[in-house]
Structures are given as C-alpha cells and as structure tokens.
Design a protein around this motif. Structure first.
Motif, PDB file in Angstrom:
ATOM      1  N   GLU A  90      77.474  42.523 -11.028  1.00 19.73           N
ATOM      2  CA  GLU A  90      78.129  41.763  -9.953  1.00 19.73           C
ATOM      3  C   GLU A  90      79.648  41.894  -9.983  1.00 19.73           C
ATOM      4  N   LYS A  91      80.242  41.984 -11.168  1.00 26.33           N
ATOM      5  CA  LYS A  91      81.702  42.051 -11.292  1.00 26.33           C
ATOM      6  C   LYS A  91      82.286  43.325 -10.709  1.00 26.33           C
ATOM      7  N   THR A  92      81.541  44.413 -10.750  1.00 23.89           N
ATOM      8  CA  THR A  92      82.071  45.691 -10.272  1.00 23.89           C
ATOM      9  C   THR A  92      81.697  45.983  -8.822  1.00 23.89           C
ATOM     10  N   PHE A  93      80.990  45.047  -8.186  1.00 22.17           N
ATOM     11  CA  PHE A  93      80.610  45.273  -6.789  1.00 22.17           C
ATOM     12  C   PHE A  93      81.860  45.300  -5.911  1.00 22.17           C
ATOM     13  N   ASP A  94      81.953  46.291  -5.027  1.00 21.90           N
ATOM     14  CA  ASP A  94      83.097  46.461  -4.135  1.00 21.90           C
ATOM     15  C   ASP A  94      82.690  46.100  -2.708  1.00 21.90           C
ATOM     16  N   VAL A  95      83.211  44.979  -2.186  1.00 18.44           N
ATOM     17  CA  VAL A  95      82.856  44.544  -0.829  1.00 18.44           C
ATOM     18  C   VAL A  95      83.338  45.540   0.225  1.00 18.44           C
ATOM     19  N   GLU A  96      84.271  46.401  -0.130  1.00 21.30           N
ATOM     20  CA  GLU A  96      84.766  47.412   0.812  1.00 21.30           C
ATOM     21  C   GLU A  96      83.689  48.439   1.169  1.00 21.30           C
ATOM     22  N   THR A  97      82.630  48.509   0.385  1.00 20.80           N
ATOM     23  CA  THR A  97      81.564  49.479   0.668  1.00 20.80           C
ATOM     24  C   THR A  97      80.526  48.931   1.640  1.00 20.80           C
ATOM     25  N   ILE A  98      80.661  47.659   2.032  1.00 19.60           N
ATOM     26  CA  ILE A  98      79.687  47.048   2.943  1.00 19.60           C
ATOM     27  C   ILE A  98      79.890  47.579   4.355  1.00 19.60           C
ATOM     28  N   LYS A  99      78.785  47.987   4.973  1.00 19.03           N
ATOM     29  CA  LYS A  99      78.814  48.442   6.371  1.00 19.03           C
ATOM     30  C   LYS A  99      77.785  47.627   7.148  1.00 19.03           C
ATOM     31  N   PRO A 100      78.229  46.920   8.195  1.00 15.79           N
ATOM     32  CA  PRO A 100      77.277  46.142   8.999  1.00 15.79           C
ATOM     33  C   PRO A 100      76.548  47.020  10.014  1.00 15.79           C
ATOM     34  N   HIS A 101      75.313  46.653  10.306  1.00 20.07           N
ATOM     35  CA  HIS A 101      74.497  47.346  11.298  1.00 20.07           C
ATOM     36  C   HIS A 101      73.784  46.293  12.128  1.00 20.07           C
ATOM     37  N   VAL A 102      73.770  46.477  13.433  1.00 20.26           N
ATOM     38  CA  VAL A 102      73.031  45.570  14.301  1.00 20.26           C
ATOM     39  C   VAL A 102      71.623  46.133  14.466  1.00 20.26           C
ATOM     40  N   VAL A 103      70.630  45.283  14.233  1.00 19.98           N
ATOM     41  CA  VAL A 103      69.233  45.689  14.317  1.00 19.98           C
ATOM     42  C   VAL A 103      68.580  44.942  15.483  1.00 19.98           C
ATOM     43  N   LEU A 104      67.900  45.686  16.344  1.00 22.14           N
ATOM     44  CA  LEU A 104      67.119  45.078  17.424  1.00 22.14           C
ATOM     45  C   LEU A 104      65.649  45.169  17.044  1.00 22.14           C
ATOM     46  N   THR A 105      65.014  44.010  16.936  1.00 19.90           N
ATOM     47  CA  THR A 105      63.568  43.966  16.755  1.00 19.90           C
ATOM     48  C   THR A 105      62.988  43.674  18.129  1.00 19.90           C
ATOM     49  N   PRO A 106      62.352  44.654  18.761  1.00 18.71           N
ATOM     50  CA  PRO A 106      61.874  44.468  20.129  1.00 18.71           C
ATOM     51  C   PRO A 106      60.814  43.372  20.228  1.00 18.71           C
ATOM     52  N   GLY A 107      60.831  42.671  21.362  1.00 15.59           N
ATOM     53  CA  GLY A 107      59.806  41.673  21.646  1.00 15.59           C
ATOM     54  C   GLY A 107      58.478  42.350  21.953  1.00 15.59           C
ATOM     55  N   VAL A 108      57.406  41.573  21.892  1.00  9.57           N
ATOM     56  CA  VAL A 108      56.051  42.103  22.090  1.00  9.57           C
ATOM     57  C   VAL A 108      55.908  42.769  23.457  1.00  9.57           C
ATOM     58  N   GLU A 109      56.320  42.094  24.536  1.00 14.91           N
ATOM     59  CA  GLU A 109      56.174  42.672  25.881  1.00 14.91           C
ATOM     60  C   GLU A 109      57.042  43.916  26.056  1.00 14.91           C
ATOM     61  N   PHE A 110      58.244  43.884  25.495  1.00 17.10           N
ATOM     62  CA  PHE A 110      59.145  45.023  25.601  1.00 17.10           C
ATOM     63  C   PHE A 110      58.534  46.235  24.885  1.00 17.10           C
ATOM     64  N   LYS A 111      58.008  46.030  23.668  1.00 13.70           N
ATOM     65  CA  LYS A 111      57.357  47.115  22.930  1.00 13.70           C
ATOM     66  C   LYS A 111      56.169  47.654  23.703  1.00 13.70           C
ATOM     67  N   ASP A 112      55.416  46.753  24.330  1.00 14.19           N
ATOM     68  CA  ASP A 112      54.253  47.173  25.103  1.00 14.19           C
ATOM     69  C   ASP A 112      54.675  48.061  26.268  1.00 14.19           C
ATOM     70  N   LYS A 113      55.765  47.696  26.940  1.00 15.97           N
ATOM     71  CA  LYS A 113      56.262  48.522  28.052  1.00 15.97           C
ATOM     72  C   LYS A 113      56.719  49.885  27.557  1.00 15.97           C
ATOM     73  N   LEU A 114      57.329  49.935  26.370  1.00 18.50           N
ATOM     74  CA  LEU A 114      57.772  51.212  25.818  1.00 18.50           C
ATOM     75  C   LEU A 114      56.589  52.101  25.446  1.00 18.50           C
ATOM     76  N   ARG A 115      55.485  51.499  25.015  1.00 19.84           N
ATOM     77  CA  ARG A 115      54.293  52.273  24.664  1.00 19.84           C
ATOM     78  C   ARG A 115      53.670  52.927  25.894  1.00 19.84           C
ATOM     79  N   LYS A 116      53.936  52.376  27.063  1.00 21.67           N
ATOM     80  CA  LYS A 116      53.315  52.865  28.294  1.00 21.67           C
ATOM     81  C   LYS A 116      54.184  53.866  29.053  1.00 21.67           C
ATOM     82  N   ILE A 117      55.222  54.357  28.420  1.00 21.42           N
ATOM     83  CA  ILE A 117      56.100  55.328  29.075  1.00 21.42           C
ATOM     84  C   ILE A 117      55.332  56.625  29.302  1.00 21.42           C
TER      85      ILE A 117
END
Length: 133
Positions: A90-117
């Motif tokens: 823990e002492k040597t952990f460098d917070v400068e290496t943190i990279k944020p990522h936005v994750v989208l977890t699709p809703g059930v209906e949205f995923k269903d529409k994508l499956r029907k493309i």
C-alpha cells in the motif's frame, strides 16, 4: 447496420489472419443534430433539448466521481471503473497511475434491441493504383 470485413491477426494464433466484422462508420451525430431530431418528436424546442443535455453532461462527471452509478432508463447504467498499476504494498501505490473508465451496462430492453440488429455486408472499394508520372 452496414458492416465490412477486416483482416486481422487471430488473437489465439498471431501467425494466422482471419476476417472479422467491423461496423461501417456512417459519420457523426452532433449534439445539435440529436437535439433537432428529438425536438421533431416532442413539444420542446431544439434549444430546450440542448439545454437539458448540456446540463446533464455537466453534472454527470460529479455523480460518477462521487461514487454513484447513473441509471438511464432502458439505455442502462453508467458507472465509473478504475484501472491502475499494481504495487507490492500500500505504501508504494502511486495514485498517478489510476485511469478512470466509464462503463455502460446496457438495460435488458436495449440489449434485446441490439440482438435483433440485421446486418448488411458492404464491399470496400479498392483503391486504384495511379501510374507514377
């Protein structure tokens, strides 16, 4: 949806190439384009819609960085994920290496529409070689 086939190295066998589906980029929709489209389907003006979208986008990072997930109806849920370099302790952990990522977890209906493309394969135009002068 239009797709094209792209030759890439096989992830399981780098010496082998395989063809994979890739979406054909139809261009870009700007905030103005989207607001105009939504305005045509509602009683709000383009300006009203742009105002709502811009205010939402202005607040979204604060919700995510405060640790909230943001549920967007049937579209799904946005949440912040982090990646970083590991450290031996823990002492040597460098917070400068943190990279944020936005994750989208699709809703059930949205995923269903994508499956029907339905997909339409387009052939890429091969560039003609021009004679050297």
């Amino acid at each position: 949806m239009k797709i094209k086939l792209v030759k890439r190295k096989n992830p399981q066998n780098k010496a082998e190439e395989k063809h994979y589906a890739s979406p054909v980029n139809a261009g870009r929709k700007t905030m103005r384009d989207i607001a105009q489209d939504v305005a045509g389907r509602s009683s709000l003006t383009r300006g009203d819609i742009e105002n709502v979208i811009f205010n939402f986008l202005d607040r979204l990072p604060a919700y995510l960085t405060d640790g909230f997930s943001v549920q967007l109806g049937e579209l799904g849920t946005l949440r912040l994920s982090l990646s970083s370099k590991g450290s031996a302790d823990e002492k040597t952990f460098d917070v400068e290496t943190i990279k944020p990522h936005v994750v989208l977890t699709p809703g059930v209906e949205f995923k269903d529409k994508l499956r029907k493309i339905s997909y339409e394969r387009v052939k890429e135009k091969k560039e003609e070689k021009k004679p050297n002068p």
